[in-house]
Design an enzyme around this catalytic site. Structure first.
Site, mmCIF file in Angstrom:
data_model
loop_
_atom_site.group_PDB
_atom_site.id
_atom_site.type_symbol
_atom_site.label_atom_id
_atom_site.label_comp_id
_atom_site.label_asym_id
_atom_site.label_seq_id
_atom_site.Cartn_x
_atom_site.Cartn_y
_atom_site.Cartn_z
ATOM 1 C CB CYS A 163 -3.651 3.397 -1.562
ATOM 2 S SG CYS A 163 -4.931 4.604 -1.293
ATOM 3 C CG ASP A 222 0.817 -2.343 6.140
ATOM 4 O OD1 ASP A 222 -0.026 -2.374 7.057
ATOM 5 O OD2 ASP A 222 0.619 -1.773 5.049
ATOM 6 C CG HIS A 263 -1.879 0.988 1.435
ATOM 7 N ND1 HIS A 263 -1.598 2.282 1.773
ATOM 8 C CD2 HIS A 263 -3.218 0.910 1.307
ATOM 9 C CE1 HIS A 263 -2.743 2.974 1.845
ATOM 10 N NE2 HIS A 263 -3.735 2.160 1.562
ATOM 11 C CE LYS A 304 -6.841 -0.229 6.324
ATOM 12 N NZ LYS A 304 -7.634 0.500 5.348
#
Lengths: 156, 413
Positions: free
Chosen positions: B370, B204, B128, B230
């Site tokens: 993204c 990540d 991302h 999220k």
């Protein structure tokens, strides 16, 4: 929901059978517009008559249905208009899809382009609808200032 | 592999949707964009409100009871989060705004600690932008090189690719789960390879921590970034976990109030962890709401969450594969997907697909997600992406299929 009407038969006809999507020979000027985030690319060309009006308009490129239909509808609208009139129509159209101009009488000048008025409720798609109009406005204002010139624009 | 009768029956049931006010209040809404942001259960929203109604005071500073309570709530949350991800020490949990800020913190601070001229940072092509641009920036600043691990035709980072990590690599930063393809990377193998090369491993976890049980010890990484929004918590609260030794060695990221022990006219002494990395007043409501979001997930059990979401992802991938006009971007096997499946409707721009689905109150994402370098690598301009969470059920997937059939009819008569 009004947006449900957007992808109607009339709109889809412009997507599937565009009248003005072709490479123009001997264009007076051409200009490329892109929406980097969508991958929409469009090159718009016009040929001016001796009288100074737009006698031919055409586009090439790829993109979503809204950008493509919008380009076809715009091409039809600006033929026989002067560059000044065309710029005025571009601004009117952009005002409509941004929801800034809603007066029906005023919007009547956009003729078939009024099909795209509901884009004003779809903020993410405004840039798709505007692409052709933004490209033409930019071309007429900056890239093709001399209407008598046969110069092809920077991207042409 | 298609779902068994029992598996299908379990995702036809939905004991969770009623807990989520936005979903419960919009019975016709099909929300398939949880990879962008999840919905939040009532208990989480209540926790944020309760913080401001009953214990609102600035944590850390105050010497009065309210502030002490706010501080205690913050530290309880820190402890629960540490437990949730298998971290031994709550002081290694740094609160941020989101995974983007966590990764910016890691890139800035680690970069200043570790990177010099000619050094290398290695990331994967599936990152991302949040795990890509911060490294581009710090590499440019430090004269380091940013290099990429690419995917094989099976959408995996192969051992040969990992072997490319050179001794010049100081940092390897990869996502655990791709936000576009939904595929998972073998973090344990990547971390081991990074350490073998003498590099620090940053992960990540934005798309993994919400969906699969996480244990940083087992992953073997040095840092893990994730977002609250999220994983059922509000927007504006995120986490960076890092090992104590590295966090203590790193320079601070943001500076100012709360992150110092003492300040003189020309210098300052940093506070111990975690305060050193938490300049300014923290998002108290967000922190207690994240605590509650994890309590909600733990109440169900991450094993149950993981299993339900795996079934939903398989059902989603199967349903899309069964439509002749859909091309899945990524592996076709549902088992490979955690949360997300990317796809295209043949000949239709993803933005048109998303707009037409929206007219039938089906929410999906369309665009480059993204992750522009990944899409370019895959030869795509943009794609559609549907993503599931525990509050989805089989009817959501049925509605998506109906919506996609409508898209196909609109474009092909």
């Amino acid at each position: 929901m009004a947006e449900l009407d957007l992808y109607n038969a009339q709109f889809m006809d412009h997507v599937h059978n565009p009248d003005y999507k072709y490479q123009m020979e001997d264009a007076t000027c051409s200009h490329e517009g892109i929406n980097p985030s969508c991958g929409d690319e469009l090159t718009f060309s016009i040929r001016l008559a001796d009288s100074g009006t737009i006698e031919e308009a055409a586009f090439t490129g790829r993109g979503c249905a809204i950008s493509q239909a919008s380009a076809d509808i715009m091409s039809d609208l600006v033929i026989d208009k002067t560059p000044e009139e065309a710029v005025g129509l571009c601004r009117l159209f952009m005002g409509m899809v941004r929801g800034e101009i809603t007066d029906a009488d005023e919007l009547e000048r956009l003729d078939e382009a009024v099909l795209l008025r509901d884009i004003s409720h779809m903020p993410a798609r405004v840039k798709c609808a505007e692409l052709a109009w933004r490209t033409l406005e930019e071309m007429l204002e900056k890239r093709c200032p001399d209407t008598a010139s046969a110069e092809v624009g920077r991207h042409g | 592999m298609s779902l068994t009768e029992n598996e299908l029956a379990s995702i036809r049931e939905n004991p969770y949707r009623a807990d989520f006010p936005l979903l419960a209040g919009n019975p016709g809404l099909v929300y398939l964009d949880s990879a962008a942001t999840s919905q939040r259960p009532r208990s989480v929203l209540d926790a944020a409100l309760r913080f401001y109604e009953t214990m609102n005071a600035n944590a850390l500073r105050g010497l009065y009871r309210l502030s002490v309570e706010a501080t205690a709530a913050t530290e309880e949350a820190r402890s629960r989060i540490a437990r949730f991800i298998g971290a031994a020490d709550p002081a290694e949990i740094i609160f941020t705004r989101n995974a983007s800020e966590s990764l910016n913190l890691a890139a800035r601070s680690l970069g200043r600690l570790l990177l010099g001229q000619g050094d290398e940072v290695v990331i994967s092509i599936m990152e991302h932008h949040s795990n890509l641009i911060p490294w581009q920036q710090i590499c440019a600043e430090r004269g380091a090189t940013l290099s990429y691990l690419y995917l094989d035709e099976d959408y995996r980072i192969s051992e040969d690719e990992l072997a490319k990590i050179s001794p010049r690599a100081k940092i390897v930063s990869v996502t655990q789960v791709s936000n576009v393809l939904g595929v998972a990377n073998d973090i344990a193998a990547i971390a081991a390879r990074a350490h073998e090369a003498g590099a620090v491993c940053v992960v990540d976890g934005a798309q993994s921590v919400p969906h699969i049980a996480t244990d940083v010890e087992k992953l073997g990484c040095d840092f893990l970034a994730f977002s609250g929004h999220k994983m059922l918590a509000p927007m504006g609260i995120g986490v960076l976990w890092g090992t104590r030794a590295l966090l203590e060695a790193m320079p601070p990221f943001l500076t100012g109030g709360e992150m110092i022990d003492s300040v003189s006219e020309q210098g300052a002494v940093w506070a111990p962890l975690p305060a050193k990395f938490e300049a300014g007043t923290q998002n108290g409501g967000g922190i207690v709401a994240l605590d509650e979001a994890i309590a909600y997930l733990e109440g169900i059990g991450m094993a149950v969450v993981e299993r339900r979401e795996a079934l939903l992802a398989r059902a989603l991938a199967d349903a899309l594969s069964a439509l002749p006009f859909i091309d899945i971007v990524g592996p076709a096997e549902g088992e490979r997907h955690i949360g997300s499946v990317a796809f295209n409707v043949r000949g239709v721009h993803p933005h048109d697909v998303a707009s037409l689905l929206d007219m039938h109150t089906v929410c999906i994402r369309a665009g480059h997600h993204c992750a522009e370098p990944l899409l370019k690598h895959l030869g795509q301009n943009s794609t559609c992406r549907a993503s599931v969470a525990l509050y989805n059920d089989a009817s959501d997937i049925d509605r998506l299929v109906d919506g996609l059939e409508n898209v196909w009819r609109v474009f092909n008569g």
